[in-house]
Design an enzyme around this catalytic site. Sequence first.
Site, PDB file in Angstrom:
ATOM      1  N   THR A 297     -12.636  -2.222  -2.306  1.00  0.00           N
ATOM      2  CA  THR A 297     -13.082  -2.671  -3.624  1.00  0.00           C
ATOM      3  C   THR A 297     -14.330  -3.504  -3.397  1.00  0.00           C
ATOM      4  O   THR A 297     -14.260  -4.543  -2.728  1.00  0.00           O
ATOM      5  CB  THR A 297     -11.983  -3.510  -4.325  1.00  0.00           C
TER       6      THR A 297
ATOM      7  N   THR B 291      -6.443  -3.655   6.880  1.00  0.00           N
ATOM      8  CA  THR B 291      -7.132  -2.632   7.687  1.00  0.00           C
ATOM      9  C   THR B 291      -8.510  -3.144   8.122  1.00  0.00           C
ATOM     10  O   THR B 291      -9.030  -4.097   7.551  1.00  0.00           O
ATOM     11  CB  THR B 291      -7.316  -1.350   6.853  1.00  0.00           C
TER      12      THR B 291
ATOM     13  N   ASN C  33       2.317  -7.828  -4.261  1.00  0.00           N
ATOM     14  CA  ASN C  33       0.949  -8.016  -3.777  1.00  0.00           C
ATOM     15  C   ASN C  33      -0.010  -7.661  -4.917  1.00  0.00           C
ATOM     16  O   ASN C  33       0.107  -6.600  -5.519  1.00  0.00           O
ATOM     17  CB  ASN C  33       0.781  -7.087  -2.557  1.00  0.00           C
TER      18      ASN C  33
ATOM     19  N   SER D 177      -8.861  -6.089   1.033  1.00  0.00           N
ATOM     20  CA  SER D 177      -9.065  -4.636   1.063  1.00  0.00           C
ATOM     21  C   SER D 177     -10.554  -4.358   1.216  1.00  0.00           C
ATOM     22  O   SER D 177     -11.372  -4.956   0.515  1.00  0.00           O
ATOM     23  CB  SER D 177      -8.559  -3.992  -0.223  1.00  0.00           C
TER      24      SER D 177
ATOM     25  N   GLY E 230       0.809  -1.212   0.000  1.00  0.00           N
ATOM     26  CA  GLY E 230       0.000   0.000   0.000  1.00  0.00           C
ATOM     27  C   GLY E 230       0.835   1.251   0.000  1.00  0.00           C
ATOM     28  O   GLY E 230       0.383   2.302  -0.429  1.00  0.00           O
ATOM     29  N   PHE E 231       2.075   1.150   0.489  1.00  0.00           N
ATOM     30  CA  PHE E 231       2.953   2.322   0.477  1.00  0.00           C
ATOM     31  C   PHE E 231       3.502   2.515  -0.937  1.00  0.00           C
ATOM     32  O   PHE E 231       3.384   3.581  -1.521  1.00  0.00           O
ATOM     33  CB  PHE E 231       4.100   2.141   1.479  1.00  0.00           C
TER      34      PHE E 231
HETATM   35  C1  LIG Z   1      -2.972   4.338   2.995  1.00  0.00           C
HETATM   36  C2  LIG Z   1      -2.961   2.833   3.034  1.00  0.00           C
HETATM   37  C3  LIG Z   1      -3.040   2.102   1.852  1.00  0.00           C
HETATM   38  C4  LIG Z   1      -3.027   0.707   1.887  1.00  0.00           C
HETATM   39  N1  LIG Z   1      -3.079   0.010   0.705  1.00  0.00           N
HETATM   40  C5  LIG Z   1      -2.957  -1.345   0.738  1.00  0.00           C
HETATM   41  C6  LIG Z   1      -2.895  -2.088  -0.472  1.00  0.00           C
HETATM   42  O1  LIG Z   1      -2.911  -1.543  -1.572  1.00  0.00           O
HETATM   43  N2  LIG Z   1      -2.795  -3.440  -0.380  1.00  0.00           N
HETATM   44  C7  LIG Z   1      -2.732  -4.094   0.826  1.00  0.00           C
HETATM   45  O2  LIG Z   1      -2.615  -5.320   0.843  1.00  0.00           O
HETATM   46  N3  LIG Z   1      -2.773  -3.399   1.976  1.00  0.00           N
HETATM   47  C8  LIG Z   1      -2.880  -2.064   1.964  1.00  0.00           C
HETATM   48  N4  LIG Z   1      -2.898  -1.372   3.136  1.00  0.00           N
HETATM   49  C9  LIG Z   1      -2.907  -2.116   4.423  1.00  0.00           C
HETATM   50  C10 LIG Z   1      -1.512  -2.233   5.032  1.00  0.00           C
HETATM   51  O3  LIG Z   1      -0.656  -2.998   4.219  1.00  0.00           O
HETATM   52  C11 LIG Z   1      -1.607  -2.912   6.410  1.00  0.00           C
HETATM   53  O4  LIG Z   1      -2.093  -4.226   6.267  1.00  0.00           O
HETATM   54  C12 LIG Z   1      -2.527  -2.155   7.372  1.00  0.00           C
HETATM   55  O5  LIG Z   1      -2.454  -0.771   7.171  1.00  0.00           O
HETATM   56  C13 LIG Z   1      -2.180  -2.454   8.833  1.00  0.00           C
HETATM   57  O6  LIG Z   1      -0.857  -2.101   9.124  1.00  0.00           O
HETATM   58  P1  LIG Z   1      -0.417  -0.675   9.756  1.00  0.00           P
HETATM   59  O7  LIG Z   1      -1.316  -0.421  10.922  1.00  0.00           O
HETATM   60  O8  LIG Z   1       1.023  -0.859  10.119  1.00  0.00           O
HETATM   61  O9  LIG Z   1      -0.612   0.314   8.672  1.00  0.00           O
HETATM   62  C14 LIG Z   1      -2.935   0.025   3.122  1.00  0.00           C
HETATM   63  C15 LIG Z   1      -2.842   0.772   4.303  1.00  0.00           C
HETATM   64  C16 LIG Z   1      -2.847   2.149   4.271  1.00  0.00           C
HETATM   65  C17 LIG Z   1      -2.731   2.924   5.566  1.00  0.00           C
END
Ligand SMILES: Cc1cc2nc3c(=O)[nH]c(=O)nc-3n(C[C@H](O)[C@H](O)[C@H](O)COP(=O)(O)O)c2cc1C
Length: 372
Positions: A171, A236, A134, A168, A57-58
């Site tokens: 979607t 999330t 991913n 996610s 996601g980053f």
């Molecule tokens: C802004 C943002 C975008 C994200 N985009 C994705 C994504 O495209 N694919 C994915 O598998 N997880 C995505 N995530 C989820 C993160 O990979 C992670 O599973 C989740 O944020 C929990 O970890 P954290 O609390 O350390 O952020 C995203 C998270 C954030 C905050």
Amino acid sequence: MMWRAFAPLARLLPAEAAHWAAVQTLRLNIGPKPDVPSMPLTVAGIRFDNPLGLAAGFDKNAECFSGATRLGFGHVEIGTVTPLPQPGNPRPRVFRLPVDQGVINRYGFNGNGMEHAARNLAAVNQRPAVLGVNVGANKTSADPIEDYHVAVARLATFADYVTLNISSPNTPGLRDLQADQLLQHVLLAGRSGLADSGKKIPLFLKMAPDLQTTEIRKIIACCVDHNVDGIIATNTTVARPEELSSPDADERGGLSGAPLFAMSTAILAEVAALAKGQLAVIGVGGVASGWQAYAKLLVGADLVQLYTGLAFNGLDLPASILSEMKLFMEFDGYGDVASASGQIPDAREAISHAFHLAQSAGLQVADPKLYW
Ligand SMILES: Cc1cc2nc3c(=O)[nH]c(=O)nc-3n(C[C@H](O)[C@H](O)[C@H](O)COP(=O)(O)O)c2cc1C
């Protein structure tokens, strides 16, 4: 040190602009490399220099893999990449919850698509860390399951492992793929994508935190039956703990960061209890300090990932987390990461133990607000 200045500066920008600025900064691939302790381990047959990774996601478009590795991560998971480019949801679609140290995002897999990601990955000439790719489905796809096949077949050649993201919340219908029947088809699609790519690499599945125990059991059983190599727990959450007090707490989307920490660690503990020994287990959700990463190891994670912690703490967070993890392992008498993993299977006990270690080590740690 240099990276510490980044977080306060980035906070002056709206959340999505700050994210963009961070990716562009890392794209430059400059700056000092921090000293990180050596904590080598092998998970799913892959050798990692350390257990900490950058969560998906980053770096959605695989633009800054090399720069991200400079922060000290042992692995970087790019994506989610979809087969075709798509704009994602209308802006604003990312919200900081500063009081709660969380983020809500509803990006909706905005990205330039797999051909663009493939070009960027083909240009990566050094691999100082493990590279995960991913993948996900396009929003308007006529056949979302086929999207997993297509994206894996195209991108696996650049990857050390591939993750199927079916969790996610942004979607429509994607999380329904976690249900038994459909999940089997997604896993078969991922496997046949790998076979088409000719690459023999591990296949991971990323799951949501918003699942009941019976659903988790079914997912793990299905993954074991279909020779999945690892589970990433968690994405999330769509839950909103009542205690959240930031103005944007009711925005739609997936909540990450501090409010997700305890909840995702509890799910991770359930996953590890069911899957340990059969699947690799990767813990993610709310990690912003060494003790939190260590708690994830204690409940059974083999690897730990983070994302939101970077936004609040700056880009030198990974190096400080790794030093603290190493310290806590030494304190508890574990010579390596694998020996620490799974030693306290109960999430509440593991969190309490890790937090008290941090206090006894004299680290400045605030009393954590835990939302279960
Ligand atoms: C802004 C943002 C975008 C994200 N985009 C994705 C994504 O495209 N694919 C994915 O598998 N997880 C995505 N995530 C989820 C993160 O990979 C992670 O599973 C989740 O944020 C929990 O970890 P954290 O609390 O350390 O952020 C995203 C998270 C954030 C905050």
